[in-house]
Write a protein that holds these residues in place. Structure first.
Motif, PDB file in Angstrom:
ATOM      1  N   MET A 118      15.370 -26.034  11.756  1.00 46.18           N
ATOM      2  CA  MET A 118      14.221 -26.580  11.001  1.00 46.18           C
ATOM      3  C   MET A 118      13.608 -25.466  10.139  1.00 46.18           C
ATOM      4  O   MET A 118      13.502 -24.322  10.583  1.00 46.18           O
ATOM      5  N   VAL A 119      13.247 -25.805   8.893  1.00 48.57           N
ATOM      6  CA  VAL A 119      12.680 -24.806   7.985  1.00 48.57           C
ATOM      7  C   VAL A 119      11.194 -25.070   7.770  1.00 48.57           C
ATOM      8  O   VAL A 119      10.782 -26.209   7.528  1.00 48.57           O
ATOM      9  N   LEU A 120      10.395 -24.002   7.873  1.00 47.49           N
ATOM     10  CA  LEU A 120       8.942 -24.119   7.724  1.00 47.49           C
ATOM     11  C   LEU A 120       8.476 -23.219   6.585  1.00 47.49           C
ATOM     12  O   LEU A 120       9.139 -22.230   6.265  1.00 47.49           O
ATOM     13  N   ASP A 121       7.323 -23.546   5.990  1.00 50.90           N
ATOM     14  CA  ASP A 121       6.738 -22.650   4.986  1.00 50.90           C
ATOM     15  C   ASP A 121       6.067 -21.494   5.712  1.00 50.90           C
ATOM     16  O   ASP A 121       5.506 -21.682   6.800  1.00 50.90           O
ATOM     17  N   LEU A 122       6.071 -20.344   5.083  1.00 51.55           N
ATOM     18  CA  LEU A 122       5.506 -19.154   5.713  1.00 51.55           C
ATOM     19  C   LEU A 122       4.753 -18.336   4.669  1.00 51.55           C
ATOM     20  O   LEU A 122       5.216 -18.203   3.535  1.00 51.55           O
ATOM     21  N   ALA A 123       3.581 -17.835   5.036  1.00 51.81           N
ATOM     22  CA  ALA A 123       2.852 -16.924   4.144  1.00 51.81           C
ATOM     23  C   ALA A 123       2.857 -15.533   4.773  1.00 51.81           C
ATOM     24  O   ALA A 123       2.974 -15.405   5.994  1.00 51.81           O
ATOM     25  N   PRO A 124       2.727 -14.475   3.953  1.00 48.71           N
ATOM     26  CA  PRO A 124       2.816 -13.109   4.483  1.00 48.71           C
ATOM     27  C   PRO A 124       1.751 -12.840   5.546  1.00 48.71           C
ATOM     28  O   PRO A 124       0.714 -13.496   5.575  1.00 48.71           O
ATOM     29  N   ALA A 125       2.030 -11.856   6.383  1.00 52.61           N
ATOM     30  CA  ALA A 125       1.063 -11.474   7.415  1.00 52.61           C
ATOM     31  C   ALA A 125      -0.213 -10.964   6.764  1.00 52.61           C
ATOM     32  O   ALA A 125      -0.163 -10.280   5.740  1.00 52.61           O
ATOM     33  N   SER A 126      -1.336 -11.340   7.348  1.00 51.19           N
ATOM     34  CA  SER A 126      -2.597 -10.799   6.832  1.00 51.19           C
ATOM     35  C   SER A 126      -3.615 -10.739   7.960  1.00 51.19           C
ATOM     36  O   SER A 126      -3.348 -11.153   9.092  1.00 51.19           O
ATOM     37  N   GLY A 127      -4.798 -10.240   7.657  1.00 55.20           N
ATOM     38  CA  GLY A 127      -5.867 -10.146   8.647  1.00 55.20           C
ATOM     39  C   GLY A 127      -6.205  -8.698   8.963  1.00 55.20           C
ATOM     40  O   GLY A 127      -5.357  -7.811   8.861  1.00 55.20           O
ATOM     41  N   VAL A 128      -7.462  -8.492   9.319  1.00 52.56           N
ATOM     42  CA  VAL A 128      -7.939  -7.122   9.584  1.00 52.56           C
ATOM     43  C   VAL A 128      -7.927  -6.790  11.075  1.00 52.56           C
ATOM     44  O   VAL A 128      -8.275  -5.683  11.469  1.00 52.56           O
ATOM     45  N   PHE A 129      -7.519  -7.760  11.902  1.00 57.38           N
ATOM     46  CA  PHE A 129      -7.456  -7.512  13.346  1.00 57.38           C
ATOM     47  C   PHE A 129      -6.106  -6.861  13.651  1.00 57.38           C
ATOM     48  O   PHE A 129      -5.104  -7.543  13.901  1.00 57.38           O
ATOM     49  N   HIS A 130      -6.071  -5.547  13.562  1.00 50.78           N
ATOM     50  CA  HIS A 130      -4.835  -4.823  13.874  1.00 50.78           C
ATOM     51  C   HIS A 130      -5.192  -3.429  14.352  1.00 50.78           C
ATOM     52  O   HIS A 130      -6.325  -2.961  14.164  1.00 50.78           O
ATOM     53  N   LEU A 131      -4.233  -2.746  14.947  1.00 54.48           N
ATOM     54  CA  LEU A 131      -4.474  -1.375  15.407  1.00 54.48           C
ATOM     55  C   LEU A 131      -4.724  -0.484  14.201  1.00 54.48           C
ATOM     56  O   LEU A 131      -4.053  -0.632  13.170  1.00 54.48           O
ATOM     57  N   PRO A 132      -5.658   0.453  14.303  1.00 52.31           N
ATOM     58  CA  PRO A 132      -5.859   1.370  13.171  1.00 52.31           C
ATOM     59  C   PRO A 132      -4.657   2.305  13.032  1.00 52.31           C
ATOM     60  O   PRO A 132      -4.009   2.632  14.036  1.00 52.31           O
TER      61      PRO A 132
END
Ligand SMILES: Cc1cc2nc3c(=O)[nH]c(=O)nc-3n(C[C@H](O)[C@H](O)[C@H](O)COP(=O)(O)OP(=O)(O)OC[C@H]3O[C@@H](n4cnc5c(N)ncnc54)[C@H](O)[C@@H]3O)c2cc1C
Ligand code: FES
Length: 351
Positions: A118-132
């Motif tokens: 099955m193929v799904l639409d995907l947008a790039p990773a984003s968000g500010v919740f990540h390790l510094p």
């Protein structure tokens, strides 16, 4: 690129990817997609999906989310999911762990229908919740339920880096069988003496989060950077303790569901015009996204909580209130996030 632009012009009004998807959905020029390559329903109420993204995939920072687009009955629905992969995972694969909501549209649909191919639409990773980028000396990870996903990504990343600081992973669940990736958590802790995992089942052992628990599991919490994701009651308890300790700046949070301020009924008047569609509706006191949907429109959206910016549209005129911050905004021709703005009197939105 010039050739691509020419093809794009020739295929207008439809982007070239609209034609390609009829032939080979994974062969895209600009749009990113992902093919499901693995499905696991072994944990009750949870669906684990492995995806292979198209060549546009550019990786993620541990803890970030992606947007997944799923077509259900001819309508495309977008939701955010935090991959559980380490950011050093070089397999061009995304692993998602979804809690299946009993009345949830997308999670239930995928639980019932997802299958390899099955193929799904995907947008790039984003968000500010990540390790510094500059890793802290000590890291405290706290999660509850499906909120395990972004912090598991952080733990896997630190393990892959042979991080030498101290890590405590404190996770809350209803029972051991409902903890996704439980054996892997134990394996990582066993392989890394500086990484500890504590699982709590408040409904069973009565041990919820409080200051005493925090001191017990991470006596060094005041010097750590803490990353928290979970259901609202857990988030509230942790925030309260960190605020009392004067440590709010060391607490980083991600929410899967929005906390908004209630709409003041005195502001619920006037009408909302969706000028590009020629539709006008009475102000119902809901978010502009809900108001547009109730008026029969289908604006783009992803998180419905002011994180992903999918719903951004221009407020041509009028006053709106930000439901997260409570702030009033009146500047004309400004982009606003429809999911977290409500009309105050007459408003014109360009959708
Ligand atoms: C940044 C971000 C990252 C996320 N990462 C993940 C992830 O890794 N795994 C995951 O399972 N989900 C994650 N979510 C939640 C996910 O985007 C969807 O909201 C969730 O899958 C429900 O979608 P649905 O279409 O099944 O339910 P909907 O049809 O949208 O909603 C059905 C009902 O469930 C309620 N609901 C929706 N989400 C939640 C929730 N999280 N907790 C309690 N009630 C809820 C709604 O209020 C509604 O009443 C994330 C959300 C955000 C904003
Ligand atoms: S839908 Fe994500 S910001 Fe509005």
């Amino acid at each position: 690129m010039a050739l691509l632009d020419l093809v794009q012009t020739l295929t207008t009004p439809h982007p070239v990817d609209r034609y390609l998807e009829l032939v080979r959905p994974m062969l895209t020029v600009r749009d990113m997609r992902a093919r499901i390559v693995g499905v696991d329903r072994s944990v009750p109420g949870t669906l684990s999906l492995s995806l292979r993204p198209t060549r546009q995939w550019d990786g993620l920072l541990s803890g970030q989310f992606v947007q997944l687009g799923v077509v259900i009955d001819g309508v495309r629905h977008t939701r955010c999911y935090s991959p559980v992969n380490s950011q050093h995972d070089r397999r061009r694969r995304l692993d998602l762990t979804l809690r299946v909501h009993p009345h949830g549209l997308v999670s239930r649909h995928l639980h019932e229908h997802a299958e390899p191919g099955m193929v799904l639409d995907l947008a790039p990773a984003s968000g500010v919740f990540h390790l510094p980028p500059q890793r802290p000396d000590r890291v405290l990870l706290i999660s509850g339920g499906s909120g395990i996903t972004p912090v598991l990504s952080m733990m896997r990343t630190l393990a892959d880096e042979d991080y030498s600081g101290e890590v405590m992973f404190l996770h809350y669940a209803r029972s051991p069988e409902l903890v996704p990736h439980r054996s892997e958590l134990a394996a990582i802790a066993a392989a890394h003496p500086n990484i500890s995992v504590e699982l709590r089942y408040p409904e069973r052992d009565g041990r919820g989060f409080d200051h005493e628990e925090l001191v017990r599991v991470a006596p060094w919490f005041a010097e750590a950077q803490t990353f928290l994701c979970g259901p609202p009651p857990l988030m509230e308890s942790v925030r309260e303790v960190f605020t009392t300790e004067g440590l709010s700046e060391r607490l980083h949070t991600e929410e899967f569901v929005a906390t908004t301020t209630p709409v003041d009924t005195a502001e619920v008047h006037g009408s909302t015009t969706f000028s590009a569609s020629g539709v006008t509706a009475e102000n119902a006191g809901t978010s502009l996204l809900e108001q547009a949907e109730a008026a029969g429109l289908s604006p783009e959206y992803g998180c419905r909580m002011g994180i992903c910016f999918s719903c951004t549209s221009v407020r041509r005129s009028g006053c709106t209130r930000n439901l997260r911050t409570g702030d009033l905004e009146t500047d004309p021709d400004q982009p606003i996030q429809l999911c977290v703005q409500a009309a105050v009197g007459d408003v014109d939105i360009e959708i």
